[in-house]
Design an enzyme around this catalytic site. Structure first.
Site, PDB file in Angstrom:
ATOM      1  N   HIS A   1       0.830  -1.210   0.000  1.00 28.56           N
ATOM      2  CA  HIS A   1       0.000   0.000   0.000  1.00 28.56           C
ATOM      3  C   HIS A   1       0.862   1.256   0.000  1.00 28.56           C
ATOM      4  O   HIS A   1       0.538   2.242  -0.684  1.00 28.56           O
ATOM      5  CB  HIS A   1      -0.945  -0.002   1.199  1.00 28.56           C
ATOM      6  CG  HIS A   1      -1.820  -1.209   1.256  1.00 28.56           C
ATOM      7  ND1 HIS A   1      -2.476  -1.608   2.408  1.00 28.56           N
ATOM      8  CD2 HIS A   1      -2.145  -2.129   0.310  1.00 28.56           C
ATOM      9  CE1 HIS A   1      -3.167  -2.711   2.156  1.00 28.56           C
ATOM     10  NE2 HIS A   1      -2.979  -3.049   0.889  1.00 28.56           N
TER      11      HIS A   1
ATOM     12  N   HIS B   1      -9.050  -2.737  -5.171  1.00 32.24           N
ATOM     13  CA  HIS B   1      -7.940  -2.983  -4.261  1.00 32.24           C
ATOM     14  C   HIS B   1      -6.893  -3.892  -4.892  1.00 32.24           C
ATOM     15  O   HIS B   1      -5.684  -3.702  -4.675  1.00 32.24           O
ATOM     16  CB  HIS B   1      -8.411  -3.587  -2.936  1.00 32.24           C
ATOM     17  CG  HIS B   1      -7.285  -3.707  -1.951  1.00 32.24           C
ATOM     18  ND1 HIS B   1      -6.841  -2.648  -1.186  1.00 32.24           N
ATOM     19  CD2 HIS B   1      -6.469  -4.750  -1.645  1.00 32.24           C
ATOM     20  CE1 HIS B   1      -5.813  -3.030  -0.460  1.00 32.24           C
ATOM     21  NE2 HIS B   1      -5.569  -4.302  -0.715  1.00 32.24           N
TER      22      HIS B   1
ATOM     23  N   ASP C   1      -2.994  -2.993  -5.244  1.00 33.90           N
ATOM     24  CA  ASP C   1      -1.878  -3.869  -4.882  1.00 33.90           C
ATOM     25  C   ASP C   1      -0.892  -4.028  -6.041  1.00 33.90           C
ATOM     26  O   ASP C   1       0.327  -4.004  -5.849  1.00 33.90           O
ATOM     27  CB  ASP C   1      -2.399  -5.258  -4.478  1.00 33.90           C
ATOM     28  CG  ASP C   1      -2.986  -5.297  -3.081  1.00 33.90           C
ATOM     29  OD1 ASP C   1      -2.727  -4.368  -2.296  1.00 33.90           O
ATOM     30  OD2 ASP C   1      -3.694  -6.271  -2.770  1.00 33.90           O
TER      31      ASP C   1
ATOM     32  N   HIS D   1      -0.400 -11.197  -4.876  1.00 35.27           N
ATOM     33  CA  HIS D   1       0.962 -10.699  -4.650  1.00 35.27           C
ATOM     34  C   HIS D   1       2.025 -11.663  -5.170  1.00 35.27           C
ATOM     35  O   HIS D   1       3.017 -11.247  -5.767  1.00 35.27           O
ATOM     36  CB  HIS D   1       1.183 -10.436  -3.165  1.00 35.27           C
ATOM     37  CG  HIS D   1       0.345  -9.317  -2.637  1.00 35.27           C
ATOM     38  ND1 HIS D   1       0.524  -8.012  -3.040  1.00 35.27           N
ATOM     39  CD2 HIS D   1      -0.688  -9.310  -1.765  1.00 35.27           C
ATOM     40  CE1 HIS D   1      -0.360  -7.247  -2.420  1.00 35.27           C
ATOM     41  NE2 HIS D   1      -1.109  -8.008  -1.654  1.00 35.27           N
TER      42      HIS D   1
END
Length: 303
Positions: free
Chosen positions: A79, A261, A265, A288
């Protein structure tokens, strides 16, 4: 006229819990010279460890972005990196007195607001972009695919599909950086109720609560589950409710907040290339682990 590299005008600090460790951590962001990039300085380790924020140091990124170097480990920096990316911050030092970047409200917005308050300083050096001469694609299975096409600007289209009625299929996109602050930065991290128990048993999300994450659930909650969650999150049992599929004390900011979101990321993770990028990205069912794998794939391909 060529663009100039930037840093922040003055240092600032934000403190809070780490999402997974639950430890109170202070992050102090300081100006840095041109061509130095984003550097993590771990002050809780003696001697201190300096770690460039680069994808080549990617570790086990199953539940957040993790970098590992010389035995030192930093988690959940996505973030903050997204805020750097969205505001065109090329160079900064991030001092951490713990192993994890504070989760704050689960979005990039507190970092964005703090950076803007500190100010952006232009440096006497030209910004250097990574660009592509042909499309680069990667398929990681189970519907997870990445593609970047050559372009003169930066854009992302993100598609997610959780195969349920709570989130289901969603799309989000960023077509220019002007959209970032209001439409992407506020979007918070999320998970499903069935994941919470598993992560707690794995000693994760010790710093997670119903104010810094959206927790999705299919159907209604049993009284037993309500009582259990009230104890875990130190809430009154009547505060534990399901509204539009979300167990939370706050509502969604956007109907497609999860997709936004995931895009946020990716913006943080792709900055781990070490330089800003020009290209049009299409990412499907990202995470991720695969964000970092794709960043390293891009670096290998560009070699």
């Amino acid at each position: 006229m060529r663009e100039k590299q930037t840093t922040i005008k003055q240092p600032f600090s934000l403190a809070g819990k780490g999402l997974h460790t639950g430890l109170m951590v202070r992050a102090t962001i300081k100006p840095a010279p041109a061509h130095s990039g984003i550097t993590l300085l771990l002050t809780d380790i003696k001697p201190n460890v300096s770690m460039p924020a680069l994808a080549v140091y990617g570790g086990d990124c199953a539940r957040g972005t993790v970098l590992v170097k010389d035995g030192a480990r930093v988690t959940t920096l996505e973030h903050l990196m997204a805020a750097f990316h969205g505001l065109h911050i090329d160079n900064a030092v991030v001092e951490l007195n713990g192993p994890e970047v504070p989760i704050l409200d689960g979005s990039a917005l507190p970092w964005v607001e703090a950076i803007l308050k500190a100010g952006v300083q232009e440096l006497d050096a030209e910004r250097e972009y990574i660009q592509f001469s042909e499309p680069i694609v990667a398929d990681y299975g189970n519907g997870t695919t990445y593609r970047v096409d050559p372009a003169d600007d930066f854009q992302i289209h993100c598609h997610i599909d959780f195969g349920n009625t709570v989130i289901g299929c969603q799309d989000a996109e960023l077509t220019n950086y002007g959209q970032f602050q209001e439409q992407i930065a506020p979007c918070r991290t999320f998970c499903f109720l069935h994941e919470v128990e598993a992560m707690l048993k794995a000693s994760l999300i010790k710093g997670g609560d119903l104010d810094n994450a959206l927790v999705y659930v299919n159907g209604e909650l049993s009284k037993e589950t309500q009582r259990s969650l009230a104890i875990i999150y130190n809430k009154n049992i009547d505060e534990i409710k399901v509204t539009n599929g979300v167990i939370n004390t706050v509502s969604q900011y956007f109907p497609n907040e999860p997709a936004r979101h995931k895009l946020l990321d990716f913006m943080g993770d792709i900055l781990l290339l070490g330089r800003p990028v020009k290209g049009h990205f299409n990412i499907t069912c990202p995470g991720h682990k695969h964000n970092i794998a794709f960043a390293n794939h891009l670096l290998e391909t560009l070699k």
